[in-house]
Design a protein around this motif. Structure first.
Motif, PDB file in Angstrom:
ATOM      1  N   GLU A  36    -105.235 -50.112 -11.074  1.00  0.00           N
ATOM      2  CA  GLU A  36    -106.378 -50.074 -10.159  1.00  0.00           C
ATOM      3  C   GLU A  36    -106.759 -48.637  -9.831  1.00  0.00           C
ATOM      4  O   GLU A  36    -107.938 -48.292  -9.767  1.00  0.00           O
ATOM      5  N   ARG A  37    -105.754 -47.797  -9.612  1.00  0.00           N
ATOM      6  CA  ARG A  37    -105.999 -46.369  -9.384  1.00  0.00           C
ATOM      7  C   ARG A  37    -105.069 -45.581 -10.288  1.00  0.00           C
ATOM      8  O   ARG A  37    -103.851 -45.726 -10.233  1.00  0.00           O
ATOM      9  N   ARG A  38    -105.664 -44.749 -11.119  1.00  0.00           N
ATOM     10  CA  ARG A  38    -104.913 -43.892 -12.042  1.00  0.00           C
ATOM     11  C   ARG A  38    -105.436 -42.483 -11.877  1.00  0.00           C
ATOM     12  O   ARG A  38    -106.624 -42.241 -12.030  1.00  0.00           O
ATOM     13  N   VAL A  39    -104.556 -41.546 -11.539  1.00  0.00           N
ATOM     14  CA  VAL A  39    -104.995 -40.193 -11.199  1.00  0.00           C
ATOM     15  C   VAL A  39    -104.187 -39.164 -11.983  1.00  0.00           C
ATOM     16  O   VAL A  39    -102.953 -39.255 -12.058  1.00  0.00           O
ATOM     17  N   GLU A  40    -104.904 -38.214 -12.559  1.00  0.00           N
ATOM     18  CA  GLU A  40    -104.252 -37.075 -13.219  1.00  0.00           C
ATOM     19  C   GLU A  40    -104.143 -35.948 -12.202  1.00  0.00           C
ATOM     20  O   GLU A  40    -105.158 -35.483 -11.668  1.00  0.00           O
ATOM     21  N   LEU A  41    -102.921 -35.519 -11.941  1.00  0.00           N
ATOM     22  CA  LEU A  41    -102.683 -34.528 -10.896  1.00  0.00           C
ATOM     23  C   LEU A  41    -102.438 -33.143 -11.479  1.00  0.00           C
ATOM     24  O   LEU A  41    -101.759 -32.992 -12.496  1.00  0.00           O
ATOM     25  N   GLY A  42    -103.006 -32.165 -10.809  1.00  0.00           N
ATOM     26  CA  GLY A  42    -102.774 -30.774 -11.168  1.00  0.00           C
ATOM     27  C   GLY A  42    -102.853 -29.940  -9.906  1.00  0.00           C
ATOM     28  O   GLY A  42    -102.667 -30.443  -8.796  1.00  0.00           O
ATOM     29  N   THR A  43    -103.143 -28.670 -10.060  1.00  0.00           N
ATOM     30  CA  THR A  43    -103.276 -27.785  -8.913  1.00  0.00           C
ATOM     31  C   THR A  43    -104.337 -26.741  -9.209  1.00  0.00           C
ATOM     32  O   THR A  43    -104.463 -26.285 -10.360  1.00  0.00           O
ATOM     33  N   PRO A  44    -105.138 -26.351  -8.213  1.00  0.00           N
ATOM     34  CA  PRO A  44    -106.168 -25.331  -8.445  1.00  0.00           C
ATOM     35  C   PRO A  44    -105.624 -23.902  -8.479  1.00  0.00           C
ATOM     36  O   PRO A  44    -106.374 -22.968  -8.791  1.00  0.00           O
ATOM     37  N   VAL A  45    -104.338 -23.721  -8.163  1.00  0.00           N
ATOM     38  CA  VAL A  45    -103.757 -22.376  -8.171  1.00  0.00           C
ATOM     39  C   VAL A  45    -102.941 -22.164  -9.447  1.00  0.00           C
ATOM     40  O   VAL A  45    -102.630 -23.113 -10.166  1.00  0.00           O
ATOM     41  N   GLN A  46    -102.614 -20.918  -9.695  1.00  0.00           N
ATOM     42  CA  GLN A  46    -101.857 -20.549 -10.889  1.00  0.00           C
ATOM     43  C   GLN A  46    -100.457 -20.091 -10.490  1.00  0.00           C
ATOM     44  O   GLN A  46    -100.246 -19.582  -9.388  1.00  0.00           O
ATOM     45  N   ASN A  59    -105.363 -22.007 -14.871  1.00  0.00           N
ATOM     46  CA  ASN A  59    -106.512 -22.903 -14.754  1.00  0.00           C
ATOM     47  C   ASN A  59    -107.837 -22.178 -14.950  1.00  0.00           C
ATOM     48  O   ASN A  59    -108.831 -22.534 -14.340  1.00  0.00           O
ATOM     49  N   ASP A  60    -107.870 -21.168 -15.813  1.00  0.00           N
ATOM     50  CA  ASP A  60    -109.089 -20.378 -15.979  1.00  0.00           C
ATOM     51  C   ASP A  60    -110.248 -21.210 -16.526  1.00  0.00           C
ATOM     52  O   ASP A  60    -111.383 -21.106 -16.053  1.00  0.00           O
ATOM     53  N   LEU A  61    -109.994 -22.028 -17.533  1.00  0.00           N
ATOM     54  CA  LEU A  61    -111.059 -22.782 -18.178  1.00  0.00           C
ATOM     55  C   LEU A  61    -111.197 -24.175 -17.603  1.00  0.00           C
ATOM     56  O   LEU A  61    -112.295 -24.640 -17.321  1.00  0.00           O
ATOM     57  N   GLN A  62    -110.080 -24.885 -17.430  1.00  0.00           N
ATOM     58  CA  GLN A  62    -110.122 -26.226 -16.861  1.00  0.00           C
ATOM     59  C   GLN A  62    -108.766 -26.533 -16.223  1.00  0.00           C
ATOM     60  O   GLN A  62    -107.748 -25.964 -16.618  1.00  0.00           O
ATOM     61  N   PRO A  63    -108.746 -27.429 -15.234  1.00  0.00           N
ATOM     62  CA  PRO A  63    -107.478 -27.762 -14.578  1.00  0.00           C
ATOM     63  C   PRO A  63    -106.471 -28.338 -15.568  1.00  0.00           C
ATOM     64  O   PRO A  63    -106.830 -29.109 -16.473  1.00  0.00           O
TER      65      PRO A  63
END
Length: 257
Positions: A36-46, A170-174
């Protein structure tokens, strides 16, 4: 005698017809399970990953840390921003006092227009510097918070793409580090004909059967366009897993009104 027999039999036939009509009102459809909910997790920081706590198939609670970046630099930035804000707070208070003093002297015709304007400009500048420093502290705290990738809700870990020592850029994409899905609910999706879809409404109760277990769910979506390559429409029923662990692709049966 014959008339009495008919009068006695009539209620029995009525009950039978009601039972048959009730069975006809509900219908079973083959379905398959989806998240029902599927999320790809990352972070906006390096940064550099120092710890990976998530494992594929693991159940995690909302707020649990799944991946941790080296946070020493982020903590240092918070301390630096906090110190600058404290310093500017004192400067701002002094500039406010000077502005008030200049306005008082100006009212007494002791101060020139230019001198008053200088005091006002200084006060405005220190206010702007203070606001910028406060914003910088908020951003530094956010970056520290983002250095830990946390579960957004009670979830099952579907895939882990992070590794200890990995540098996250994350320069180009997360960069996706962990993929999770809701641990408490799933979707049973079936494909129905136009006539079968027509009487359905969003929010209607529906029963989902999986391997001998029954779950009471609700119709979450009713397709308005046919499934690609067919003339049928997708109907999704959301249901609670109730402690069970199902997998995407499993077959199920949906009983719809």
């Amino acid at each position: 005698m014959h008339k009495q027999s008919n009068s006695i039999a009539a209620p029995g036939w009525a009950i039978l017809l009601l039972m048959i009509s009730g069975q006809l009102m509900a219908a079973d459809y083959e379905a398959r399970l989806e998240w029902e909910r599927r999320v790809e997790l990352g972070t906006p920081v390096q940064g550099v990953i120092t710890e990976v706590r998530a494992q594929t198939g693991q159940r995690v609670e909302a707020g649990d840390v799944l991946v941790q970046l080296d946070d020493r630099g982020f903590r240092a930035n918070v301390s630096k921003a906090h110190t600058r804000l404290q310093s500017l707070e004192a400067v701002r208070e002094e500039a406010r006092r000077e502005r008030d003093r200049a306005e008082e002297l100006y009212d007494r015709t002791v101060l020139s227009d230019h001198e008053l304007q200088v005091a006002l400009n200084d006060a405005r500048q220190t206010e702007a510097d203070y606001a910028a420093a406060r914003a910088a502290l908020v951003q530094a705290r956010l970056n520290l918070e983002y250095s830990a990738v946390r579960a957004p809700f009670d979830a099952l870990v579907i895939n882990v793409q992070a590794a200890q020592g990995q540098t996250v850029i994350n320069d180009l994409q997360p960069v996706t580090l962990v993929t999770v899905a809701d641990a408490n609910s799933m979707i049973a999706r079936a494909e129905l004909s136009e006539g079968q879809v027509e009487p359905l409404e969003l929010g209607q109760a529906a029963t989902v059967r999986i391997g001998g277990r029954e779950h009471i769910g609700r119709i979450k979506s009713i397709g308005l366009e046919p499934v690609e390559g067919s003339d049928r429409y997708a109907v999704a029923v959301s249901f609670p897993q109730e402690g069970q662990r199902y997998r995407v692709g499993q077959t199920a049966t949906i009983e719809l009104p």
